[in-house]
Write a protein that holds these residues in place. Sequence first.
Motif, PDB file in Angstrom:
ATOM      1  N   MET A   1      15.723  -8.605  15.087  1.00 17.98           N
ATOM      2  CA  MET A   1      15.836  -7.218  15.531  1.00 17.98           C
ATOM      3  C   MET A   1      15.546  -6.263  14.382  1.00 17.98           C
ATOM      4  O   MET A   1      14.892  -5.222  14.565  1.00 17.98           O
ATOM      5  CB  MET A   1      17.237  -6.963  16.091  1.00 17.98           C
ATOM      6  N   ARG A   2      16.027  -6.579  13.185  1.00 23.42           N
ATOM      7  CA  ARG A   2      15.749  -5.728  12.028  1.00 23.42           C
ATOM      8  C   ARG A   2      14.244  -5.677  11.741  1.00 23.42           C
ATOM      9  O   ARG A   2      13.696  -4.614  11.435  1.00 23.42           O
ATOM     10  CB  ARG A   2      16.515  -6.239  10.808  1.00 23.42           C
ATOM     11  N   LYS A   3      13.587  -6.841  11.812  1.00 25.47           N
ATOM     12  CA  LYS A   3      12.137  -6.870  11.588  1.00 25.47           C
ATOM     13  C   LYS A   3      11.413  -6.003  12.605  1.00 25.47           C
ATOM     14  O   LYS A   3      10.469  -5.271  12.284  1.00 25.47           O
ATOM     15  CB  LYS A   3      11.618  -8.310  11.687  1.00 25.47           C
ATOM     16  N   LEU A   4      11.877  -6.089  13.851  1.00 22.28           N
ATOM     17  CA  LEU A   4      11.214  -5.362  14.927  1.00 22.28           C
ATOM     18  C   LEU A   4      11.363  -3.855  14.737  1.00 22.28           C
ATOM     19  O   LEU A   4      10.385  -3.095  14.840  1.00 22.28           O
ATOM     20  CB  LEU A   4      11.815  -5.800  16.264  1.00 22.28           C
ATOM     21  N   VAL A   5      12.587  -3.401  14.457  1.00 20.68           N
ATOM     22  CA  VAL A   5      12.811  -1.965  14.262  1.00 20.68           C
ATOM     23  C   VAL A   5      12.063  -1.465  13.032  1.00 20.68           C
ATOM     24  O   VAL A   5      11.451  -0.382  13.049  1.00 20.68           O
ATOM     25  CB  VAL A   5      14.321  -1.669  14.129  1.00 20.68           C
ATOM     26  N   ASP A   6      12.075  -2.255  11.961  1.00 26.33           N
ATOM     27  CA  ASP A   6      11.348  -1.882  10.748  1.00 26.33           C
ATOM     28  C   ASP A   6       9.853  -1.718  11.039  1.00 26.33           C
ATOM     29  O   ASP A   6       9.203  -0.773  10.580  1.00 26.33           O
ATOM     30  CB  ASP A   6      11.574  -2.946   9.676  1.00 26.33           C
ATOM     31  N   PHE A   7       9.318  -2.630  11.835  1.00 24.95           N
ATOM     32  CA  PHE A   7       7.896  -2.573  12.192  1.00 24.95           C
ATOM     33  C   PHE A   7       7.588  -1.304  12.983  1.00 24.95           C
ATOM     34  O   PHE A   7       6.628  -0.582  12.691  1.00 24.95           O
ATOM     35  CB  PHE A   7       7.534  -3.818  12.997  1.00 24.95           C
ATOM     36  N   PHE A   8       8.402  -1.017  13.993  1.00 25.96           N
ATOM     37  CA  PHE A   8       8.150   0.164  14.823  1.00 25.96           C
ATOM     38  C   PHE A   8       8.322   1.448  14.026  1.00 25.96           C
ATOM     39  O   PHE A   8       7.604   2.427  14.244  1.00 25.96           O
ATOM     40  CB  PHE A   8       9.078   0.167  16.040  1.00 25.96           C
ATOM     41  N   MET A   9       9.270   1.453  13.103  1.00 25.48           N
ATOM     42  CA  MET A   9       9.447   2.634  12.255  1.00 25.48           C
ATOM     43  C   MET A   9       8.202   2.902  11.431  1.00 25.48           C
ATOM     44  O   MET A   9       7.705   4.036  11.363  1.00 25.48           O
ATOM     45  CB  MET A   9      10.656   2.435  11.328  1.00 25.48           C
ATOM     46  N   LYS A  10       7.701   1.868  10.775  1.00 29.90           N
ATOM     47  CA  LYS A  10       6.544   2.039   9.901  1.00 29.90           C
ATOM     48  C   LYS A  10       5.280   2.379  10.686  1.00 29.90           C
ATOM     49  O   LYS A  10       4.419   3.118  10.199  1.00 29.90           O
ATOM     50  CB  LYS A  10       6.336   0.771   9.083  1.00 29.90           C
ATOM     51  N   GLN A  11       5.177   1.841  11.892  1.00 27.95           N
ATOM     52  CA  GLN A  11       3.983   2.104  12.692  1.00 27.95           C
ATOM     53  C   GLN A  11       4.093   3.408  13.491  1.00 27.95           C
ATOM     54  O   GLN A  11       3.112   3.829  14.100  1.00 27.95           O
ATOM     55  CB  GLN A  11       3.726   0.940  13.662  1.00 27.95           C
ATOM     56  N   GLN A  12       5.287   4.038  13.478  1.00 29.48           N
ATOM     57  CA  GLN A  12       5.505   5.288  14.205  1.00 29.48           C
ATOM     58  C   GLN A  12       5.173   5.130  15.684  1.00 29.48           C
ATOM     59  O   GLN A  12       4.493   5.966  16.295  1.00 29.48           O
ATOM     60  CB  GLN A  12       4.659   6.419  13.591  1.00 29.48           C
ATOM     61  N   ILE A  13       5.656   4.035  16.279  1.00 35.09           N
ATOM     62  CA  ILE A  13       5.417   3.765  17.693  1.00 35.09           C
ATOM     63  C   ILE A  13       6.679   4.089  18.478  1.00 35.09           C
ATOM     64  O   ILE A  13       7.746   3.541  18.186  1.00 35.09           O
ATOM     65  CB  ILE A  13       5.036   2.289  17.921  1.00 35.09           C
ATOM     66  N   PRO A  14       6.630   4.982  19.464  1.00 34.80           N
ATOM     67  CA  PRO A  14       7.801   5.242  20.306  1.00 34.80           C
ATOM     68  C   PRO A  14       8.235   3.975  21.041  1.00 34.80           C
ATOM     69  O   PRO A  14       7.404   3.210  21.535  1.00 34.80           O
ATOM     70  CB  PRO A  14       7.302   6.313  21.289  1.00 34.80           C
TER      71      PRO A  14
ATOM     72  N   VAL B   1      -0.650 -11.552  -1.778  1.00 34.83           N
ATOM     73  CA  VAL B   1       0.622 -11.453  -2.487  1.00 34.83           C
ATOM     74  C   VAL B   1       1.540 -10.446  -1.812  1.00 34.83           C
ATOM     75  O   VAL B   1       2.695 -10.725  -1.487  1.00 34.83           O
ATOM     76  CB  VAL B   1       0.386 -11.071  -3.966  1.00 34.83           C
ATOM     77  N   ASN B   2       1.031  -9.248  -1.599  1.00 37.68           N
ATOM     78  CA  ASN B   2       1.852  -8.206  -0.984  1.00 37.68           C
ATOM     79  C   ASN B   2       1.366  -7.968   0.442  1.00 37.68           C
ATOM     80  O   ASN B   2       0.409  -7.237   0.672  1.00 37.68           O
ATOM     81  CB  ASN B   2       1.757  -6.895  -1.783  1.00 37.68           C
ATOM     82  N   THR B   3       2.000  -8.648   1.394  1.00 36.78           N
ATOM     83  CA  THR B   3       1.599  -8.525   2.788  1.00 36.78           C
ATOM     84  C   THR B   3       2.016  -7.160   3.314  1.00 36.78           C
ATOM     85  O   THR B   3       3.167  -6.785   3.215  1.00 36.78           O
ATOM     86  CB  THR B   3       2.244  -9.629   3.634  1.00 36.78           C
ATOM     87  N   GLN B   4       1.055  -6.448   3.866  1.00 40.31           N
ATOM     88  CA  GLN B   4       1.341  -5.142   4.443  1.00 40.31           C
ATOM     89  C   GLN B   4       1.110  -5.207   5.937  1.00 40.31           C
ATOM     90  O   GLN B   4       0.285  -5.975   6.421  1.00 40.31           O
ATOM     91  CB  GLN B   4       0.433  -4.075   3.831  1.00 40.31           C
ATOM     92  N   ASN B   5       1.868  -4.408   6.662  1.00 46.25           N
ATOM     93  CA  ASN B   5       1.704  -4.369   8.109  1.00 46.25           C
ATOM     94  C   ASN B   5       0.363  -3.746   8.458  1.00 46.25           C
ATOM     95  O   ASN B   5      -0.033  -2.735   7.908  1.00 46.25           O
ATOM     96  CB  ASN B   5       2.826  -3.534   8.758  1.00 46.25           C
ATOM     97  N   LYS B   6      -0.320  -4.381   9.380  1.00 47.04           N
ATOM     98  CA  LYS B   6      -1.590  -3.834   9.845  1.00 47.04           C
ATOM     99  C   LYS B   6      -1.310  -2.749  10.876  1.00 47.04           C
ATOM    100  O   LYS B   6      -0.633  -2.988  11.858  1.00 47.04           O
ATOM    101  CB  LYS B   6      -2.429  -4.949  10.479  1.00 47.04           C
ATOM    102  N   PRO B   7      -1.809  -1.525  10.689  1.00 46.82           N
ATOM    103  CA  PRO B   7      -1.462  -0.442  11.605  1.00 46.82           C
ATOM    104  C   PRO B   7      -1.999  -0.677  12.999  1.00 46.82           C
ATOM    105  O   PRO B   7      -3.124  -1.105  13.178  1.00 46.82           O
ATOM    106  CB  PRO B   7      -2.110   0.793  10.959  1.00 46.82           C
ATOM    107  N   ILE B   8      -1.136  -0.388  13.983  1.00 48.21           N
ATOM    108  CA  ILE B   8      -1.555  -0.488  15.374  1.00 48.21           C
ATOM    109  C   ILE B   8      -2.405   0.707  15.751  1.00 48.21           C
ATOM    110  O   ILE B   8      -3.353   0.615  16.491  1.00 48.21           O
ATOM    111  CB  ILE B   8      -0.320  -0.563  16.292  1.00 48.21           C
ATOM    112  N   ILE B   9      -2.059   1.875  15.213  1.00 50.47           N
ATOM    113  CA  ILE B   9      -2.825   3.087  15.475  1.00 50.47           C
ATOM    114  C   ILE B   9      -3.407   3.570  14.163  1.00 50.47           C
ATOM    115  O   ILE B   9      -2.842   3.355  13.093  1.00 50.47           O
ATOM    116  CB  ILE B   9      -1.946   4.181  16.128  1.00 50.47           C
ATOM    117  N   PRO B  10      -4.569   4.223  14.186  1.00 48.85           N
ATOM    118  CA  PRO B  10      -5.164   4.701  12.943  1.00 48.85           C
ATOM    119  C   PRO B  10      -4.280   5.723  12.257  1.00 48.85           C
ATOM    120  O   PRO B  10      -3.594   6.524  12.891  1.00 48.85           O
ATOM    121  CB  PRO B  10      -6.485   5.335  13.412  1.00 48.85           C
TER     122      PRO B  10
END
Length: 662
Positions: free
Chosen positions: A113-126, A641-650
């Motif tokens: 759940m923490r991973k999921l919320v962190d992902f949505f926060m960074k991607q700014q997805i409602p 080395v430093n994995t970054q989240n791939k943005p869902i939206i530009p």
Amino acid sequence: MNNPSIIPNLSPANMKNAQMSQPAQLREGQLFHGTIKQLYPGEMAEVQIGSQKLNAKLEVPLKAGDSYYFQVKSTDPELQLKLVSGPHPQGESQSAKIGSLLDTLHLTKTPEMRKLVDFFMKQQIPITRESLAAGEALLKGAPHGQHQEALQSIGKLVSLKLPITQQLFQAMMGIETKAGLGGVLDALQQAVSEDSEISLTQKKDIQTILEQVKQPLLETNGGKLLAQTLSAALDKSALPELRFQAVQLLKMADILPAQTSLANLSTVLAGLVNSSKNAQVAGNLAVQLAAPENTPALDSKQLLTALQQAVTGTTKLSPERSAELQRIIQQGELPGNVKPQLMSLLTAHSQTNESASTLVSKFSETLFSDAAKQMLPSQITAQSSQNLNISTSNLAVNTIPAPAKAGMPALLQAILEAHGGPDKLSVLVKQALQSNAPVIQSFVAAAEAATSQELSGSIVKQAIQSVLARLGVHYEAGLASKEPHFSQIQDSLKPQLVALLQEGVAGTALREAAETVVSRLNGQPLQSSESGVQQQIIMQVPLQLQGKRIDATLEWNGRMKEDGKIDPDHARVLFYLDLEAIHKTIVDMQVQNKVVTLTIFNEDPTLKTVGGILQDKLAEGLGAEGYRLSAVRFKPFQEEVNTQNKPIIPTDNGTQGVDFRI
């Protein structure tokens, strides 16, 4: 190991246009992380969500500069927001923000759940509370090494406003992980063969499509096999056993009638041409004799049919008709080496008591032998396999051909049309593959060698198009087109499986296999996207070329021109390939102003040496299409080395182009 990926980025100008044309679409109940940028009278405020700004009415006064988690309370007549958690002042840790939100929503603070919320926060997805709960369950079931791909898949479903179900999740995961379709198609084929609930007709239809998908060059190989077999059967210098086996194979495939023998083979072939549905002659030879100035240039099929019409009811050609036939041969659209042979046959006929039917048989033998050789490399003939102990591997390797003519000669097409059309080629291939006779196996090897030696970009393109059509990837688009070809659409795999699932008679194993395949086929158009002038297309193609299996995922990113068409001068394509010999390979092709740069990723250090040999040929092929090869680079895969989240939206990062990460 992380796959390289195309990440569509827009320039600042394009991003501004995208923001204006595609504002945030918020719905009641959604949660999002936003920052108060400016306060207005009447409890109104400017709220920034990612790169977008919007005006909303707040329930309570808030402080400008702080960030909060809001929930959409109402969208009509104005956007009203409810405070969920916060304030989160600048500098507050991400973990604290996540913990505060989960406490407010009464959600368990599991790692997933923490991973999921962190992902949505960074991607700014409602998001919604329900999407978080559903996403957590899917993330728990995902393999540990594929959590990043799982997050991307869940984020894509939320962005597309699709339900977060296991089926749609697997559709997205298949694309994100670049897992080929070969495995799920194999599982489907086995489930179909073992299922006893569906009808035999339905089972046969699905199995036929799967075989066609697995053998996209079946018709090409079948044409070569027909030419090789027919060439051997007509070659009087070959061993009788070889010629007999060739005729038997053609009879088993129902290409030749059951009464065919070595003695009447040429006569039977001529009769098939004369009776075939597409045997249309420019005019009867007798009519042409009366008006020689109107005689058209005849090809081999038309000439043979015209000759048969001319000798009907007569035992021998008259000198006048023989002379006129010689003129027609000279003017005809015939191979240069065939004309002297036919002229010699006419001369011999006029000087002997030979019957007209014998002349037709000799013409047929000459024309069919030449037509068969047109489809085969010069050294792949019955002569090369007279020795029945010949090794099929030697036959395939030791033949260095002259280029054969493209397409199937009209004579060979004519005998196929007389008995069922091109579908007979697949029957011929199956009959040959089921035979244990060394002679038949040598025919198969020679046919495959001929196809391999002529393998070109156009043939591979046809194979890819054939596979995509058979899979039915664009089934819905075909139905929506102005002139849908319903028969072709229904003959593809996807509608067959959809019908199977709707009927509800399939067993559990087949139903699950069918659902998996349908979801994977749906994943391709779902993952493809269009954003302003940028377009991204993703395709997965399982290919089998000459016994070699290739699972390919193609990720294309380019821009649209003003007329709405794809700009061929600027594009980027990633090929994710799982190859039988060199395993995982990724080809990154970048095109700028028709200048092509290739980067090939593979762990085999010898690939650079081998690839260098083919570089000139690649440059030549690209040059023929108007492109210039700039460079070819070979690199090994590297751990990121430093994995970054791939943005869902530009996101507007002030740069142009695309981001390529290994």
